[in-house]
Each structure stands twice: as structure tokens, then as C-alpha cells.
Design a protein around this motif. Structure first.
Motif, PDB file in Angstrom:
ATOM      1  N   ARG A 185       0.843  -1.194   0.000  1.00 46.67           N
ATOM      2  CA  ARG A 185       0.000   0.000   0.000  1.00 46.67           C
ATOM      3  C   ARG A 185       0.880   1.245   0.000  1.00 46.67           C
ATOM      4  NH1 ARG A 185      -4.580   1.204   4.547  1.00 46.67           N
ATOM      5  NH2 ARG A 185      -5.004  -0.986   4.145  1.00 46.67           N
ATOM      6  N   THR A 186       2.000   1.186   0.710  1.00 45.03           N
ATOM      7  CA  THR A 186       2.934   2.319   0.767  1.00 45.03           C
ATOM      8  C   THR A 186       3.473   2.650  -0.617  1.00 45.03           C
ATOM      9  OG1 THR A 186       3.547   1.740   3.018  1.00 45.03           O
ATOM     10  CG2 THR A 186       5.085   3.151   1.805  1.00 45.03           C
ATOM     11  N   LYS A 187       3.791   1.628  -1.392  1.00 43.27           N
ATOM     12  CA  LYS A 187       4.297   1.856  -2.745  1.00 43.27           C
ATOM     13  C   LYS A 187       3.227   2.523  -3.620  1.00 43.27           C
ATOM     14  CE  LYS A 187       6.922  -0.478  -6.324  1.00 43.27           C
ATOM     15  NZ  LYS A 187       7.569  -1.731  -6.730  1.00 43.27           N
ATOM     16  N   VAL A 188       1.988   2.084  -3.480  1.00 40.61           N
ATOM     17  CA  VAL A 188       0.872   2.695  -4.211  1.00 40.61           C
ATOM     18  C   VAL A 188       0.759   4.165  -3.835  1.00 40.61           C
ATOM     19  CG1 VAL A 188      -1.648   2.756  -4.432  1.00 40.61           C
ATOM     20  CG2 VAL A 188      -0.434   0.567  -4.554  1.00 40.61           C
ATOM     21  N   ILE A 189       0.749   4.446  -2.535  1.00 39.60           N
ATOM     22  CA  ILE A 189       0.591   5.823  -2.053  1.00 39.60           C
ATOM     23  C   ILE A 189       1.748   6.695  -2.535  1.00 39.60           C
ATOM     24  CG2 ILE A 189       0.571   7.275   0.024  1.00 39.60           C
ATOM     25  CD1 ILE A 189      -1.014   4.952   1.389  1.00 39.60           C
ATOM     26  N   LEU A 230      -4.797  10.428   0.462  1.00 37.52           N
ATOM     27  CA  LEU A 230      -3.890   9.443  -0.147  1.00 37.52           C
ATOM     28  C   LEU A 230      -3.991   8.100   0.574  1.00 37.52           C
ATOM     29  CD1 LEU A 230      -0.678  11.576  -0.810  1.00 37.52           C
ATOM     30  CD2 LEU A 230      -2.277  10.659  -2.514  1.00 37.52           C
ATOM     31  N   ALA A 231      -4.068   8.141   1.905  1.00 38.24           N
ATOM     32  CA  ALA A 231      -4.186   6.916   2.683  1.00 38.24           C
ATOM     33  C   ALA A 231      -5.491   6.185   2.352  1.00 38.24           C
ATOM     34  CB  ALA A 231      -4.117   7.227   4.174  1.00 38.24           C
ATOM     35  N   GLN A 232      -6.571   6.943   2.204  1.00 40.39           N
ATOM     36  CA  GLN A 232      -7.855   6.334   1.853  1.00 40.39           C
ATOM     37  C   GLN A 232      -7.799   5.722   0.456  1.00 40.39           C
ATOM     38  OE1 GLN A 232     -11.060   9.127   2.478  1.00 40.39           O
ATOM     39  NE2 GLN A 232     -10.495   9.461   4.602  1.00 40.39           N
ATOM     40  N   LEU A 233      -7.138   6.413  -0.471  1.00 36.50           N
ATOM     41  CA  LEU A 233      -6.982   5.874  -1.819  1.00 36.50           C
ATOM     42  C   LEU A 233      -6.185   4.571  -1.757  1.00 36.50           C
ATOM     43  CD1 LEU A 233      -6.316   7.609  -5.122  1.00 36.50           C
ATOM     44  CD2 LEU A 233      -4.763   5.800  -4.429  1.00 36.50           C
ATOM     45  N   GLY A 234      -5.099   4.550  -1.000  1.00 37.32           N
ATOM     46  CA  GLY A 234      -4.301   3.338  -0.848  1.00 37.32           C
ATOM     47  C   GLY A 234      -5.122   2.182  -0.302  1.00 37.32           C
ATOM     48  N   GLN A 235      -5.978   2.481   0.654  1.00 32.67           N
ATOM     49  CA  GLN A 235      -6.839   1.445   1.237  1.00 32.67           C
ATOM     50  C   GLN A 235      -7.820   0.923   0.192  1.00 32.67           C
ATOM     51  OE1 GLN A 235      -8.821   2.549   4.874  1.00 32.67           O
ATOM     52  NE2 GLN A 235     -10.204   0.798   4.786  1.00 32.67           N
ATOM     53  N   ARG A 236      -8.411   1.809  -0.585  1.00 28.85           N
ATOM     54  CA  ARG A 236      -9.364   1.389  -1.619  1.00 28.85           C
ATOM     55  C   ARG A 236      -8.687   0.507  -2.655  1.00 28.85           C
ATOM     56  NH1 ARG A 236     -12.580   6.321  -4.059  1.00 28.85           N
ATOM     57  NH2 ARG A 236     -13.649   4.626  -5.102  1.00 28.85           N
ATOM     58  N   VAL A 237      -7.463   0.864  -3.038  1.00 30.81           N
ATOM     59  CA  VAL A 237      -6.735   0.070  -4.023  1.00 30.81           C
ATOM     60  C   VAL A 237      -6.431  -1.310  -3.453  1.00 30.81           C
ATOM     61  CG1 VAL A 237      -4.578  -0.115  -5.337  1.00 30.81           C
ATOM     62  CG2 VAL A 237      -5.803   2.068  -5.245  1.00 30.81           C
ATOM     63  N   GLU A 238      -5.954  -1.342  -2.216  1.00 25.53           N
ATOM     64  CA  GLU A 238      -5.649  -2.627  -1.588  1.00 25.53           C
ATOM     65  C   GLU A 238      -6.897  -3.493  -1.496  1.00 25.53           C
ATOM     66  OE1 GLU A 238      -3.443  -4.567   2.310  1.00 25.53           O
ATOM     67  OE2 GLU A 238      -3.652  -2.393   2.183  1.00 25.53           O
ATOM     68  N   GLU A 239      -8.020  -2.904  -1.106  1.00 28.06           N
ATOM     69  CA  GLU A 239      -9.267  -3.663  -1.015  1.00 28.06           C
ATOM     70  C   GLU A 239      -9.678  -4.212  -2.375  1.00 28.06           C
ATOM     71  OE1 GLU A 239     -11.924  -0.842   0.795  1.00 28.06           O
ATOM     72  OE2 GLU A 239     -11.088  -1.160   2.789  1.00 28.06           O
ATOM     73  N   ALA A 240      -9.520  -3.411  -3.423  1.00 23.88           N
ATOM     74  CA  ALA A 240      -9.873  -3.857  -4.774  1.00 23.88           C
ATOM     75  C   ALA A 240      -8.982  -5.015  -5.221  1.00 23.88           C
ATOM     76  CB  ALA A 240      -9.764  -2.694  -5.759  1.00 23.88           C
ATOM     77  N   VAL A 241      -7.693  -4.916  -4.931  1.00 21.46           N
ATOM     78  CA  VAL A 241      -6.756  -5.973  -5.306  1.00 21.46           C
ATOM     79  C   VAL A 241      -7.090  -7.260  -4.548  1.00 21.46           C
ATOM     80  CG1 VAL A 241      -4.336  -6.695  -5.153  1.00 21.46           C
ATOM     81  CG2 VAL A 241      -4.903  -4.427  -6.030  1.00 21.46           C
ATOM     82  N   GLY A 273     -18.331  12.863  -6.567  1.00 22.61           N
ATOM     83  CA  GLY A 273     -17.407  12.824  -5.435  1.00 22.61           C
ATOM     84  C   GLY A 273     -17.927  12.167  -4.184  1.00 22.61           C
ATOM     85  N   THR A 274     -18.643  11.062  -4.316  1.00 21.65           N
ATOM     86  CA  THR A 274     -19.174  10.429  -3.124  1.00 21.65           C
ATOM     87  C   THR A 274     -18.309   9.295  -2.618  1.00 21.65           C
ATOM     88  OG1 THR A 274     -20.526   8.959  -4.480  1.00 21.65           O
ATOM     89  CG2 THR A 274     -21.561  11.006  -3.671  1.00 21.65           C
ATOM     90  N   GLY A 275     -17.234   8.962  -3.310  1.00 16.05           N
ATOM     91  CA  GLY A 275     -16.370   7.853  -2.905  1.00 16.05           C
ATOM     92  C   GLY A 275     -15.499   8.216  -1.717  1.00 16.05           C
ATOM     93  N   ALA A 276     -14.894   7.196  -1.106  1.00  8.95           N
ATOM     94  CA  ALA A 276     -13.977   7.437   0.006  1.00  8.95           C
ATOM     95  C   ALA A 276     -12.817   8.286  -0.469  1.00  8.95           C
ATOM     96  CB  ALA A 276     -13.467   6.108   0.549  1.00  8.95           C
ATOM     97  N   GLY A 277     -12.473   9.273   0.299  1.00 10.81           N
ATOM     98  CA  GLY A 277     -11.350  10.133  -0.055  1.00 10.81           C
ATOM     99  C   GLY A 277     -11.709  11.189  -1.075  1.00 10.81           C
TER     100      GLY A 277
END
Length: 137
Positions: free
Chosen positions: A14-18, A35-46, A111-115
């Protein structure tokens, strides 16, 4: 595990993504929390893919959606590198796609998504995508 183009595998980070997205957001009004929320969303999707291994390309695709919601300029920066834009036409096509999508997003409430961010940074932020200057000479 993430499978890179070279075939090398490495654990998802997640750190590399962020850190990668942070570069695209440089100078933009994007908070560390976003950025942290975006990283979490990406990790959850993966992880939701259910696969033990996922191609690095899939991670990039998982970044594009949330980043587009977060900041259109940062999205364009990231997409231009990720999708290997090599001409002005590539940028123009991406901007045209963002403009077309802006109308649909505004109708959805935008703009209703997380982050997501309010004002001109998030979805429906047509003000973020200026018309190209007339370059005819």
C-alpha cells in the motif's frame, strides 16, 4: 503477490501505491489522509479479486478510478505515465474523456467515494480540465 512485467513477484505494498500516487499529486490540494484512503481502496480492490497473484497492470487500473475521483489533474498525470502517453493527441483524448464523464458524474452527485474532495478537485470538476489553447500557427 504482485507480478511485475519482468515476471518478478513482490508482496502488495500500500505504501508503494501511495508513494506513486503522491508524485502525481505533487502541488495539488490532496491531503495525506486522502492518499491513505486511496491506498486502502486500491488494496481492497486488489484483495477482492481473490487471486493469490495479481498483475502490476491490474494494480494500476485499480489506482485510476479512485484517483480520478480524488483529483483530475493528478489522474491525468498518473494516467499519462501509466498508459505511456507519447503525443499531444493522447492527452487531448484523455481530457475529452474526462469532460464527457464530468457531465455523468455531476448527475450522480459527484465525489461520493472514500477520499473524495469537494469543489473542483473531484468528479464533476470540469473546471480542472481547461480547453486546449489554439496551437494553429
Amino acid at each position: 503477490m504482485v507480478v511485475k512485467r519482468s515476471g518478478v513477484t513482490e508482496p502488495f505494498s500500500r505504501t508503494k501505491v501511495i508513494n506513486g500516487v503522491r508524485k502525481a499529486c505533487q502541488g495539488r490540494p490532496v491531503t495525506e489522509d486522502a492518499l491513505a484512503q486511496l491506498g486502502q481502496r486500491v488494496e481492497e480492490a486488489v484483495r477482492a479479486s481473490g487471486s493469490a497473484e495479481v498483475a502490476a497492470h491490474e494494480v494500476g487500473l485499480a489506482i485510476l478510478g479512485p484517483l480520478r475521483e480524488l483529483d483530475l489533474v493528478a489522474y491525468l498525470r498518473f494516467a499519462s505515465v501509466y498508459q505511456a502517453f507519447d503525443s499531444l493527441e493522447d492527452f487531448e483524448a484523455a481530457i475529452a474523456e474526462l469532460r464527457e464523464g464530468a457531465g455523468h458524474s455531476a448527475a450522480e452527485g459527484g465525489g461520493t467515494g472514500a477520499g473524495s474532495q469537494k469543489d473542483d478537485r473531484g468528479r464533476g470538476g470540469a473546471a480542472e480540465v481547461p480547453a486546449p489553447a489554439d496551437t494553429a500557427g
